[in-house]
Write an enzyme that holds these catalytic residues in place. Structure first.
Site, mmCIF file in Angstrom:
data_model
loop_
_atom_site.group_PDB
_atom_site.id
_atom_site.type_symbol
_atom_site.label_atom_id
_atom_site.label_comp_id
_atom_site.label_asym_id
_atom_site.label_seq_id
_atom_site.Cartn_x
_atom_site.Cartn_y
_atom_site.Cartn_z
ATOM 1 N N HIS A 11 -38.924 -9.145 12.960
ATOM 2 C CA HIS A 11 -40.460 -10.094 12.849
ATOM 3 C C HIS A 11 -40.288 -11.482 13.668
ATOM 4 C CE1 HIS A 11 -43.621 -11.507 10.036
ATOM 5 N NE2 HIS A 11 -43.677 -12.291 10.846
ATOM 6 N N HIS A 13 -42.564 -14.418 16.030
ATOM 7 C CA HIS A 13 -43.582 -15.084 17.130
ATOM 8 C C HIS A 13 -43.127 -15.431 18.308
ATOM 9 C CE1 HIS A 13 -46.387 -14.333 13.407
ATOM 10 N NE2 HIS A 13 -45.034 -14.633 12.802
ATOM 11 N N ARG A 15 -45.670 -16.320 20.715
ATOM 12 C CA ARG A 15 -46.494 -17.110 21.492
ATOM 13 C C ARG A 15 -46.878 -16.586 22.905
ATOM 14 N NH1 ARG A 15 -47.398 -17.825 16.333
ATOM 15 N NH2 ARG A 15 -46.500 -19.873 15.486
ATOM 16 N N ASN A 39 -50.232 -11.639 16.503
ATOM 17 C CA ASN A 39 -51.427 -12.833 16.327
ATOM 18 C C ASN A 39 -51.513 -13.991 17.215
ATOM 19 O OD1 ASN A 39 -48.857 -14.073 15.763
ATOM 20 N ND2 ASN A 39 -49.620 -15.328 14.005
ATOM 21 N N LYS A 97 -49.696 -4.181 12.685
ATOM 22 C CA LYS A 97 -49.528 -5.408 11.537
ATOM 23 C C LYS A 97 -50.776 -5.666 10.668
ATOM 24 C CE LYS A 97 -47.650 -9.173 9.633
ATOM 25 N NZ LYS A 97 -47.025 -10.140 10.080
ATOM 26 N N HIS A 134 -48.110 -8.533 6.105
ATOM 27 C CA HIS A 134 -48.392 -9.782 5.581
ATOM 28 C C HIS A 134 -48.901 -9.792 4.189
ATOM 29 C CE1 HIS A 134 -48.394 -14.328 5.796
ATOM 30 N NE2 HIS A 134 -49.274 -14.032 4.762
ATOM 31 N N HIS A 172 -41.215 -10.524 5.566
ATOM 32 C CA HIS A 172 -40.762 -12.019 4.960
ATOM 33 C C HIS A 172 -40.960 -11.808 3.412
ATOM 34 C CE1 HIS A 172 -45.114 -12.535 5.873
ATOM 35 N NE2 HIS A 172 -44.916 -12.988 6.883
ATOM 36 N N LEU A 217 -45.621 -19.669 5.636
ATOM 37 C CA LEU A 217 -46.245 -18.581 4.842
ATOM 38 C C LEU A 217 -45.481 -17.449 5.016
ATOM 39 C CD1 LEU A 217 -50.085 -19.684 5.364
ATOM 40 C CD2 LEU A 217 -48.803 -19.924 3.354
ATOM 41 N N ASP A 245 -39.201 -14.214 11.419
ATOM 42 C CA ASP A 245 -40.422 -15.081 11.280
ATOM 43 C C ASP A 245 -40.774 -16.310 12.005
ATOM 44 O OD1 ASP A 245 -43.277 -15.316 10.783
ATOM 45 O OD2 ASP A 245 -42.853 -15.861 8.836
ATOM 46 N N HIS A 249 -44.640 -24.074 16.311
ATOM 47 C CA HIS A 249 -45.780 -24.891 16.448
ATOM 48 C C HIS A 249 -45.578 -26.062 16.963
ATOM 49 C CE1 HIS A 249 -48.747 -22.289 14.018
ATOM 50 N NE2 HIS A 249 -47.407 -21.913 13.503
ATOM 51 N N ALA A 261 -48.672 -23.708 9.511
ATOM 52 C CA ALA A 261 -47.678 -22.894 8.689
ATOM 53 C C ALA A 261 -46.633 -22.466 9.848
ATOM 54 C CB ALA A 261 -48.228 -21.698 7.919
HETATM 55 C C1 NCD Z 1 -46.700 -17.523 11.394
HETATM 56 C C2 NCD Z 1 -47.220 -18.212 12.545
HETATM 57 O O1 NCD Z 1 -47.259 -19.324 12.527
HETATM 58 O O2 NCD Z 1 -47.910 -17.184 13.497
HETATM 59 N N1 NCD Z 1 -46.695 -18.431 10.556
HETATM 60 C C3 NCD Z 1 -46.002 -18.525 9.356
HETATM 61 O O3 NCD Z 1 -45.792 -19.554 8.525
HETATM 62 N N2 NCD Z 1 -45.008 -17.530 8.959
HETATM 63 C C4 NCD Z 1 -47.942 -16.484 10.903
HETATM 64 C C5 NCD Z 1 -47.095 -15.618 9.771
HETATM 65 O O4 NCD Z 1 -46.396 -14.811 9.955
HETATM 66 O O5 NCD Z 1 -47.594 -15.874 8.515
HETATM 67 ZN ZN ZN Z 2 -44.648 -13.960 10.934
#
Ligand code: NCD
Ligand code: ZN
Length: 346
Positions: A11, A13, A15, A39, A97, A134, A172, A217, A245, A249, A261
């Site tokens: 899992h 991210h 970007r 996402n 997802k 999620h 998560h 989150l 996860d 950011h 988050a």
């Molecule tokens: C994730 C994100 O920033 O894309 N943020 C997070 O707090 N985990 C989205 C997600 O997995 O909920």
């Molecule tokens: Zn995530």
């Protein structure tokens, strides 16, 4: 010293664009594969969008690092069963997802009610594409710390009952209740566990003041929940496996009156898990959690190359570059007890 089969991140991210180029090397130096979350803005809702995103990831990859992105589709109210079947036969998409609309970062195109995705879920059950969930309700009257627990009762228990052959990853997990649900569910239900939920409880959000870099989150929970997660991750139960996860950011979007988050942990993912497992006296279980159970769950071969961690303290910097901006990594300016030995993948 600790030598493990090269792990995978189930899992993640990554970007896009310059942000992708900044964070991808951190993951690729540790992990052989990662499930890359869809996402983006706009979300990765089709096989063609997933193919194009995968190509961008591969072309951002430093040439000395081998890494396989495993793609996932973003489910919407309108995902047709034909797209699910096409995803399954693509060979590079491993799951779809489910974001309840409004639950988290870039989830506004997500699912507004479960009945809307029943046709897609049926096609997933039939074809073997994994549902990645999620697991939080979005109802505004539900306390933010109860959103995962309530999701089990209102949504997930029913989905699992209705689609008994569907493979489901409860992503998560953060609560004792989620751990218990996964333990008791039928075969084919698994869960990923992040490093932050193994290492921190919700006190970390308010340690001497409000801590935006500990906000993700689902939000951190109580100590009793963290203990249940440690117990599950370090047990010999094959259903619990690694998913960082890691969710970068830019600093200014987190240090903000309405902070985003997401916790960035890719710079030290395995090292952080090693700390958690060591604290539990269960370093011997890290290999199964990080390098075996996820691949087995997804029906993919385990990796064969190795990586080595040494028990040597280091301090992540205050920030790393993130395109034109910067990200504050987990444990910025503080120590981490384990360190990965740099070596290119063989
Ligand atoms: C994730 C994100 O920033 O894309 N943020 C997070 O707090 N985990 C989205 C997600 O997995 O909920
Ligand atoms: Zn995530």
């Amino acid at each position: 010293m600790l030598t493990l089969t090269r792990p995978d991140d189930w899992h993640l991210h990554l970007r896009d664009g310059a942000h992708l180029a900044s964070v991808l090397p951190f993951t690729a130096r540790q992990f052989a594969r990662a499930v890359v979350m869809p996402n983006l803005k706009p979300p990765v809702t089709t096989v063609e969008l997933a193919r194009a995103y995968r190509d961008r990831i591969l072309s951002s990859l430093p040439s000395n690092l081998g890494f396989e992105p495993l793609m996932t589709l973003y489910l919407t109210d309108k995902t047709p069963p034909s797209e699910i079947r096409a995803a399954r036969s693509s060979g590079f998409i491993v799951g779809a997802k489910l974001y309840p609309a409004g639950a988290t970062t870039h989830s506004d195109a997500g699912v507004t009610s479960m009945e809307k995705v029943f046709p897609a879920l049926e096609a997933m059950e039939e074809s073997g594409l994994v549902l990645q969930v999620h697991g939080e309700v979005t109802a505004p009257e539900v306390d933010v710390f109860d959103r995962e627990r309530v999701f089990i009762d209102r949504v997930l228990a029913d989905v699992v009952r209705r689609f008994p052959e569907l493979k489901v990853v409860f992503e998560h997990v953060t609560t004792r209740e989620a751990v218990e649900f996964v333990r008791a569910a039928h075969e084919g239900v698994g869960a990923t566990v992040t490093p932050q939920h193994l290492l921190l409880n919700r006190n970390a959000l308010f340690q001497g003041g409000i801590r935006p870099h500990h906000y993700c989150l689902p939000v951190l929970k109580r100590e009793r929940d963290r203990e249940a997660l440690i117990e599950a991750a370090t047990s010999d139960n094959p259903r619990f496996f690694l998913g960082t996860d890691s969710a970068p950011h830019a600093r200014h979007t987190k240090e903000n009156a309405c902070g985003c988050a997401g916790i960035f942990s890719a710079h030290a993912a395995l090292e952080l898990y090693a700390e958690a497992f060591e604290q539990a006296g269960r370093l011997d279980r890290l290999q199964a959690f990080a390098s075996e159970r996820g691949a087995d769950f997804y029906g993919l071969p385990r990796n064969t190359s190795k990586i080595t961690l040494v028990r040597e303290t280091w301090t992540p910097p205050a920030a790393y570059p993130f395109g034109e901006e910067e990200i504050v990594p987990f444990r910025a300016g503080e120590t981490i007890a384990w360190r990965l030995i740099e070596e290119s993948q063989t």
